[in-house]
Every structure is written in structure tokens, then in C-alpha cells.
Scaffold this motif. Structure first.
Motif, PDB file in Angstrom:
ATOM      1  N   LYS A 405     -30.477 -21.801 -13.596  1.00 35.54           N
ATOM      2  CA  LYS A 405     -30.181 -20.794 -14.609  1.00 35.54           C
ATOM      3  C   LYS A 405     -31.292 -19.748 -14.692  1.00 35.54           C
ATOM      4  CE  LYS A 405     -27.523 -23.900 -17.645  1.00 35.54           C
ATOM      5  NZ  LYS A 405     -27.383 -24.417 -19.036  1.00 35.54           N
ATOM      6  N   ASN A 406     -30.845 -18.488 -14.712  1.00 37.10           N
ATOM      7  CA  ASN A 406     -31.733 -17.349 -14.987  1.00 37.10           C
ATOM      8  C   ASN A 406     -32.927 -17.289 -14.035  1.00 37.10           C
ATOM      9  OD1 ASN A 406     -30.113 -16.685 -17.309  1.00 37.10           O
ATOM     10  ND2 ASN A 406     -31.164 -18.326 -18.410  1.00 37.10           N
ATOM     11  N   SER A 427     -25.903 -20.148 -13.145  1.00 36.48           N
ATOM     12  CA  SER A 427     -25.548 -19.044 -14.032  1.00 36.48           C
ATOM     13  C   SER A 427     -26.734 -18.134 -14.305  1.00 36.48           C
ATOM     14  CB  SER A 427     -24.997 -19.583 -15.359  1.00 36.48           C
ATOM     15  OG  SER A 427     -25.990 -20.306 -16.067  1.00 36.48           O
ATOM     16  N   ASN A 429     -28.280 -15.923 -12.591  1.00 36.84           N
ATOM     17  CA  ASN A 429     -29.311 -15.738 -11.577  1.00 36.84           C
ATOM     18  C   ASN A 429     -29.187 -14.372 -10.915  1.00 36.84           C
ATOM     19  OD1 ASN A 429     -30.355 -18.616 -11.591  1.00 36.84           O
ATOM     20  ND2 ASN A 429     -28.194 -18.935 -11.141  1.00 36.84           N
ATOM     21  N   ARG A 430     -30.299 -13.893 -10.377  1.00 43.31           N
ATOM     22  CA  ARG A 430     -30.330 -12.651  -9.607  1.00 43.31           C
ATOM     23  C   ARG A 430     -30.817 -12.977  -8.204  1.00 43.31           C
ATOM     24  NH1 ARG A 430     -34.391  -8.351  -9.449  1.00 43.31           N
ATOM     25  NH2 ARG A 430     -35.516  -9.473 -11.082  1.00 43.31           N
ATOM     26  N   ASN A 461     -23.734 -14.337 -12.272  1.00 39.34           N
ATOM     27  CA  ASN A 461     -24.812 -14.100 -11.312  1.00 39.34           C
ATOM     28  C   ASN A 461     -24.704 -12.701 -10.736  1.00 39.34           C
ATOM     29  OD1 ASN A 461     -25.935 -16.989 -11.117  1.00 39.34           O
ATOM     30  ND2 ASN A 461     -23.758 -17.288 -10.707  1.00 39.34           N
ATOM     31  N   THR A 462     -25.824 -12.097 -10.372  1.00 38.36           N
ATOM     32  CA  THR A 462     -25.867 -10.777  -9.740  1.00 38.36           C
ATOM     33  C   THR A 462     -26.430 -10.936  -8.341  1.00 38.36           C
ATOM     34  OG1 THR A 462     -26.180  -9.666 -11.858  1.00 38.36           O
ATOM     35  CG2 THR A 462     -26.783  -8.445  -9.872  1.00 38.36           C
ATOM     36  N   ASN A 496     -19.140 -12.878 -11.857  1.00 37.05           N
ATOM     37  CA  ASN A 496     -20.266 -12.587 -10.988  1.00 37.05           C
ATOM     38  C   ASN A 496     -20.154 -11.159 -10.467  1.00 37.05           C
ATOM     39  OD1 ASN A 496     -21.457 -15.457 -10.677  1.00 37.05           O
ATOM     40  ND2 ASN A 496     -19.283 -15.716 -10.252  1.00 37.05           N
TER      41      ASN A 496
END
Length: 552
Positions: A405-406, A427, A429-430, A461-462, A496
Motif C-alpha cells: 500500500k502507498n 493499492s 501505489n505509484r 494504483n498509478t 487504476n
């Protein structure tokens, strides 16, 4: 001004100043051991930059501790040999916080390509000042970077021969067809290096057999292999841990060229976890391999009869009586999970079994039978019919219940997040600049890495600028085909955002109970080949989302 003049004029003061910059010798292990002997449950290490000498190939060991915090805020440990930095072993309810880890000398060296042979098999390398010399080079993770962007030029190459010309010059031979490879004279290279006169063991931080261990705000700038490896752990938490190549403004010494790499291989790797790890607000960039891999191991089935299986164990047998087990046929069909009733040693691999392995699509080491020498008889609670080449794993030792996460991941030669576990969440996340897929959910028969996945959430997510399919969920079978629906179950991929990646942005195969909603796409990469999964499925047109053998 007086101090500056004296340092410039006096060589001995210049040397002392340089030594101060790279740390003060400190018996970190002795300090921690003394605090433990005194019964301290909260051990605070004085802030400072310390040069640490390893004992038994490890710079710091935390072993069989319970209910202990080690606070290392403002502490930098400079590992003086390219062997393990920290081992956390068989601990319970232990926290390690704040430690910065770097190596001097580094576990890799760095240079530029000065010449390429006409057949593109041989590369002359000039090493930069400030990096380990040519005679320390280790044939591990040879990578090529562009000189302008300092990002990967191409996939890493297999090196068959290393010739040391002198301390600053190498000649590398890389067999194969490199006609399409774009490396050129002037490109930058990184390759592993070893400086461990007392012997070396891998990885910067290794955790094994722990329960509820927390690693918080740990920063890694180098490793001889993985950054954080855990195995046989239960409920680990990695919070705000950071992996990156070190800035020249903060480096331990002046170098002719800034660092290109952080770690030599994976950033975070979890094997055989009972409760999967949680990676929270972590970052990992510029490693030589995956950012995250959560997995277990498959054992190879040689035959079945009623309730019993003859199995070649990958490494040590980790199925115990009472364990639920995942069963997958050679053609990828996933059977209903069963329960192990008994596990009994049954000798070693037979000649005809060895001959069978040599013909399978496995890593060469496994094809040779290495790591598959021991045989076992496993009795299940139900009858099964499984031909040779099927696989079995303990379904409770593959990292189920994980969370990612993140986090911020990228600029690495392989995958971003690689998952082979269930009941987890990816979830917020980049991910950017991954050379392969940003998120891959898949067992890997090639490595015999388990398992299949149930009940996953992949959301918010990105993903940008990744070379592979951004989100890829699949289940390749032992025979090379894709498994039918049901290998994975109950997967939700929602909201996403995928940009500047190849098409398709999302590929899902072999999944039942699939939910795809709210995912957005923009700015496809211009040059795109049709992925082999689409070609083999008879799909001839690229599109943002592709499903193959899924229900619904």
C-alpha cells in the motif's frame, strides 16, 4: 578560512578529514549485545556514521529476541565487506527502526563502454574512479544505462567471460544474437563486485523464522543481492523503508560518475510466509531485479495413486501434516485444495525422474535436478489423479494476507510487484519505468515458485512508462499453455490509472470471478508488438483490456 587552508596544505589532515567522512569504527554488535545482556527492551543506538566490521559474514545479528525495540534514528552503518548487513532470526515482536545501510567498498562497480566488437559479442569497459577495481568484478547483474538519461538502455546481458585488462579496464564477452540491442560506445555499465576477504553471504537484510517483526524507516543504498529477504516469517511489517541509488551530494566519497544502481537484485522478497508481509509507504528504485516478490515453492509430483503422491521437494519439504495444499496439473488445471495427512521421506530422485526433468521447461538448475534431490510420499485426505509434472505446495506458506500500500517503485530491470499469494491488497501505489510489468500476478513453473491467487484487490494504483503489460494476471502451465479459468479466483482490478505504457494495459487469463471496473488509460507507447499471449489466443488486435480464458 584557516581550517580550509590547513586541510589543503597538510596531507595528513586531508586524510583524516576523508576518513571522518566515511565513518568511525564502531562495534555495533557489541553495543547491542551488551544492552540485551543488561535486560534493556528499548535499545537506543547513539546517532552517528559508523564503519562496522562483520562477524561470521554478518555486520549485525538480532537472534531469538522477544519484545525488543532497536532504535537507530540518525545511525548509518557502513558495511566494510560485501556480505550481509543485518540478520533478524527467530525473533518475536521485535522492531528495528531508523537504520541507514551502505557499503564501502560497494558491491558493484561502474564504468563506460569504450569499444564494441563487430559481432557485438565483446565489450571493452573503462571503470570510473571511485568504484571497485576490475579484479573484484563478479559475474552478476550486468546492466547497461544510457549516458544522457542514466536509465536502462536495454535488458541485462548474460556474461560468459570476464577478462581483466588492468585495474580500471575490463573486456566482457556476451554470447548470443545482439543485432537488435541498442547499446553503443559511451553507454554506462554496472556489474557486481565482491570485496569480502572473510567470506560473503547474500542480501543486505535477511529475516527468517520471525513472528510480528517490524522494520521501520530503514534506508538501503546498496546490497550484494536482495535488499530485504524474508522466509518462514509470520506477519512482518515493512513501514517507510527506502531503497534508492545514493545521491552524489550525500555519497561516502567522491566518484567520477554518480551511482547508477541501488541494489544488485530484488528490493523486497518474501518466501514461505504464514501471514504475508505488509509493505506500507515504502519506496524502491534502480535495483537490478524485482521491486517485490511474494511467493512460496512448488514441489514436483512424479506420480499419484489414490490418496498418495510421490513428490520431489524443491529444497526442503515444507508441507506438514494438517496443511492445506494447492494442487495443479501439468496442463494448468487447478484441482480443489486438499489437506496433507502424512508426509514421509521416500529416498531420493530416480534416474528416470532426472531424465524427465531435463526435458521440462524449467530453469537449468532445476532441469539438472539440483534442489530436487529428495523424494517424499504425501498422503492426502482425498483421492486424486495427477500425472507426472503436476505440482503441489502448502497453501498456508505462500504469503497469504499480504498488503502493498502507498508505495513508490520503479526504474528497475524487471517487474514492479510480483504476487503468488492470496487474500491480499495492492493499492495506492505509484510505479514508473519498470522494464517489465508493473503488477504481475502469476505462479512461475520455470522457477517452481508458488502459488495461484484467490481474493485479490488491485485498486487505485498509478502506472507510467512501463515496458511490459502494466497489469498482468496469468497462469502459465507446465506444458507451456495457459491454464483454464479457475487457476485464479475472485480478482478485483478497479480504478487504476495507466499511462505511457504498452497495449494492452491490463491482461487477465485463467481467472474465475473477475471484476474489472473504473480503470483508465492514456498516451500509449507508439511502437507496440502484439504480445505472445494474444497471438497464441488468436487475438490480432491491440486493445486496452484483454481477457483470455476467464469467467466471466
Amino acid at each position: 578560512m584557516l581550517l580550509i587552508t590547513l586541510v589543503a596544505c597538510c596531507p595528513w589532515m586531508r586524510a583524516n578529514a576523508a576518513e571522518a567522512e566515511v565513518g568511525t569504527p564502531f562495534d555495533l554488535q557489541g553495543y547491542v549485545d551488551q544492552a540485551i545482556a543488561e535486560g534493556q527492551s528499548r535499545i537506543v543506538i547513539p546517532p552517528g556514521r559508523y564503519r562496522v566490521t562483520p562477524r561470521n559474514h554478518q555486520h549485525l545479528v538480532l537472534h531469538q529476541l522477544q519484545d525488543v525495540e532497536v532504535i537507530a534514528d540518525g545511525v548509518e552503518m557502513i558495511c566494510t565487506e560485501t556480505t550481509r548487513a543485518v540478520t533478524v532470526s527467530h525473533c518475536k515482536n521485535v522492531t528495528l527502526r531508523g537504520l541507514v545501510i551502505d557499503y564501502d567498498p560497494l558491491p558493484y562497480t561502474q564504468g563506460r563502454i569504450t569499444a564494441i566488437s563487430a559481432d557485438r559479442q565483446t565489450y571493452d569497459i573503462e571503470l570510473f574512479e571511485g568504484y571497485p577495481p576490475a579484479e573484484t568484478v563478479r559475474n552478476f547483474k550486468y546492466e547497461i544505462f544510457r549516458a544522457d538519461t542514466r536509465t536502462l538502455r536495454c535488458e541485462d546481458h548474460y556474461v560468459s567471460e570476464i577478462e581483466v585488462i588492468d585495474a580500471r579496464h575490463l573486456r566482457l564477452t556476451c554470447p548470443g544474437n545482439h543485432d537488435r540491442n541498442p547499446e553503443q560506445v559511451g553507454d554506462l555499465i554496472v556489474i557486481g563486485s565482491e570485496n569480502a576477504p572473510h567470506g560473503s553471504i547474500p542480501h543486505a537484510v535477511e529475516c527468517n523464522g520471525n513472528v510480528n517483526v517490524r522494520l521501520e524507516q530503514i534506508a538501503l543504498y546498496a546490497s550484494n543481492c536482495f535488499g530485504f529477504l524474508e522466509y518462514n516469517c509470520d506477519g512482518s511489517v515493512y513501514s517507510e523503508c527506502r531503497i534508492d541509488r545514493r545521491s552524489p551530494n550525500d555519497d561516502l566519497k567522491q566518484r567520477e560518475s554518480p551511482r547508477l544502481r541501488s541494489l544488485d537484485a530484488d528490493a523486497f522478497h518474501s518466501k514461505h510466509a504464514i501471514r504475508g508481509p505488509s509493505y506500507l509507504n515504502c519506496s524502491a528504485r534502480f535495483m537490478g531485479d524485482d521491486c517485490i516478490n511474494i511467493c512460496g515453492d512448488y514441489h514436483m509430483i512424479m506420480n499419484s495413486s489414490g490418496e498418495t503422491l510421490r513428490v520431489l521437494a524443491k529444497g526442503e519439504m515444507n508441507i506438514e501434516p494438517g496443511d492445506p495444499v494447492e494442487l495443479v496439473l501439468f496442463d494448468g488445471v487447478r484441482l480443489p485444495d486438499a489437506k496433507a495427512i502424512a508426509v514421509v521421506a521416500a529416498g531420493s530422485i530416480r534416474d528416470e525422474e532426472q531424465q524427465y526433468l531435463a526435458q521440462q521447461n524449467l530453469h537449468p538448475r532445476l532441469q539438472s535436478g539440483e534442489g530436487l534431490e529428495k523424494a517424499y510420499t504425501i498422503t492426502l485426505d482425498s483421492q486424486v489423479d495427477i500425472d507426472r509434472g503436476g505440482v503441489v505446495c502448502p497453501a498456508n506458506r505462500i504469503g497469504n494476507g499480504f498488503a502493498v500500500k502507498n508505495c513508490h517503485f520503479g526504474f528497475n530491470r524487471s517487474r514492479g510487484i510480483l504476487i503468488k499469494a492470496s487474500n491480499g491488497e495492492i493499492s495506492g501505489n505509484r510505479m514508473e519505468g519498470c522494464w517489465m510489468s508493473a503488477i504481475l500476478v502469476s505462479p512461475e513453473y520455470w522457477w517452481l515458485e508458488a502459488g495461484s491467487s484467490n481474493n485479490l484487490v488491485i485498486r487505485d494504483n498509478t502506472i507510467t512508462d512501463c515496458q511490459g503489460i502494466a497489469v498482468r494476471i496469468e497462469a502459465p502451465a507446465g506444458n507451456g499453455s495457459l491454464a483454464p479459468a479457475g487457476a485464479h479466483r475472485d480478482i478485483r482490478v478497479t480504478n487504476n490509472h495507466i499511462a505511457k505504457c504498452t497495449m494492452p494495459g491490463i491482461l487477465v487469463t485463467s481467472t474465475a470471478d473477475l471484476q474489472l471496473e473504473g480503470n483508465t488509460f492514456e498516451d500509449w507507447q507508439e511502437t507496440q508488438d502484439l504480445p505472445h499471449q494474444l497471438r497464441e489466443a488468436g487475438i490480432t488486435q491491440l486493445k486496452p483490456i484483454v481477457k483470455i480464458q476467464c469467467e466471466p
